[in-house]
Scaffold this motif. Structure first.
Motif, short mmCIF file in Angstrom:
data_model
loop_
_atom_site.label_atom_id
_atom_site.label_comp_id
_atom_site.label_asym_id
_atom_site.label_seq_id
_atom_site.Cartn_x
_atom_site.Cartn_y
_atom_site.Cartn_z
N ASP A 1 0.88 -1.22 -0.06
CA ASP A 1 0.04 0.04 0.15
C ASP A 1 0.78 1.24 0.11
N SER A 2 0.43 2.25 -0.83
CA SER A 2 1.52 3.20 -1.17
C SER A 2 1.78 4.14 0.37
N GLU A 3 0.94 4.50 1.03
CA GLU A 3 0.90 5.21 2.28
C GLU A 3 1.87 4.29 3.32
MG MG Z 1 -3.41 3.15 0.10
#
Ligand code: MG
Length: 371
Positions: free
Chosen positions: A134-136
């Protein structure tokens, strides 16, 4: 493609041992011809039959159903598993891969939301790393590199705000499926795009961050950042804040999870270069918790624990599905998920069977009411 397994070789290259998908056999065929895996697994058993016919001129063997996905996730030729399944269905293969001592690149956030305590405990027992895709969380993970001896004071998750940022509850009453699927910065699957429009995605990510980084839910802030350039931040005890920035591109997150399993070594990528002079302005704002109630609902659900986060997640999964099939309105998602959380009789310290039972129960309830 919704799931992928890779085997590392010594030259910094990767062999794909197996790939799996829910039902997108057209894309899976294309990928199988390109990467020549030993196995493909298709969750939808009828589609698996189609793929078997399509790939009959290749060496790739086709497996079907959850048994097929489990077979490849525990196979002794696999040493890294990327789980990008959508929904709580990803829980079983994640646990199987952990028990078979495979490091995991986890894009399936619902796994940690539904059964975070169990997944983290099993990973510890089996000495397995869970690397965020997940990017975060990939951003936070990068901010924490080299900070192993320092306490995290706070994690700040950025949120694009989705297509309905700035609108109030009344404005949202008549939005259509098409409106909800029109995300301003990220191109993603339908479920996560609707989650992004309701901000449930940020609620799920808050819970995911608690488990990945062992941080209390009260020490996670959410800030609206429309440009999706700062992917998230970590604050330390001296109040120094580290952020990770790049153009929004999931390729970087997937690659960092794979190389992160390989001593955090960075490699060249196909991603574009960030030019801040072209971006010019980065903006940050407080989220509207009155209209978009899910991040705070998720915060209270993870604090109460037990089967509650799983029920919130399952209610959301079924309501998003009903909305996509035009059985309920967009704003019903907010009301029905809250109703499910409020009515749920929580089971503390649940086993996997309690979590699966409670989740299936709430799904059945909404399906019989609206489908
Ligand atoms: Mg995300």
């Amino acid at each position: 493609m919704i799931g992928e397994l890779k085997r590392n070789t010594n030259d910094g290259d990767y062999d794909v041992f197996a790939i799996c998908a829910n039902n997108n056999t057209a894309l899976l065929e294309e990928q199988a011809r390109k990467f020549k895996p030993e196995y493909c697994a298709v969750y939808d058993e009828n589609k698996a039959g189609d793929l078997k016919i399509k790939l009959r001129d290749t060496q790739t063997k086709v497996l079907a159903g959850m048994d097929g996905i489990n077979f490849i996730s525990e196979h002794n030729k696999t040493d890294f598993v990327i789980n990008a399944l959508t929904g709580q269905i990803g829980l079983e293969p994640t646990l199987n891969a952990i028990r078979a001592k495979k490091n995991i690149g986890l894009a399936n956030k619902e796994t940690l939301v539904a059964a975070g305590d169990i997944v983290v405990r099993e990973a510890e027992i089996n000495g397995v790393d869970i690397l965020p895709v997940d990017s975060e969380h990939c951003a936070v993970f990068q901010c924490l590199a080299g900070e192993e001896n320092n306490k995290i004071d706070k994690i700040i998750l950025t949120a694009s705000g989705g297509p309905f940022y700035g609108r109030n509850r009344k404005d949202l009453e008549n939005v259509t499926v098409k409106d909800a699927l029109n995300h301003p910065t990220w191109k993603m699957g339908k479920k996560i795009t609707v989650d992004s429009a309701t901000m449930m995605n940020k609620g799920l990510e808050l819970i995911e961050a608690c488990y990945l980084f062992d941080v209390s839910p009260d020490n996670i802030d959410i800030v609206i950042h429309r440009e999706s350039i700062v992917h998230s931040l970590a604050q330390f005890e001296d109040k120094s804040v580290k952020a990770q920035m790049s153009l929004p591109d999931m390729k970087m997150c997937i690659q960092y999870a794979i190389t992160g399993a390989n001593n955090g070594k960075r490699q060249k990528s196909l991603c574009g270069e960030l030019d801040l002079t072209k971006i010019k302005n980065l903006s940050f704002a407080e989220p509207d918790n009155e209209t978009f109630t899910f991040p705070e609902l998720a915060r209270s659900a993870v604090k109460r624990g037990g089967t509650l986060p799983a029920v919130m997640n399952a209610a959301n999964e079924v309501c998003v599905d009903l909305f996509l099939r035009e059985k309920i309105r967009f704003t019903d998602i907010f009301d029905f998920v809250r109703e499910a959380v409020e009515k749920h009789k929580n089971t503390e310290n649940p086993g996997i069977e309690n979590i699966i039972y409670a989740s299936n129960d709430i799904k059945r309830h909404f399906l019989s009411r609206f489908a």
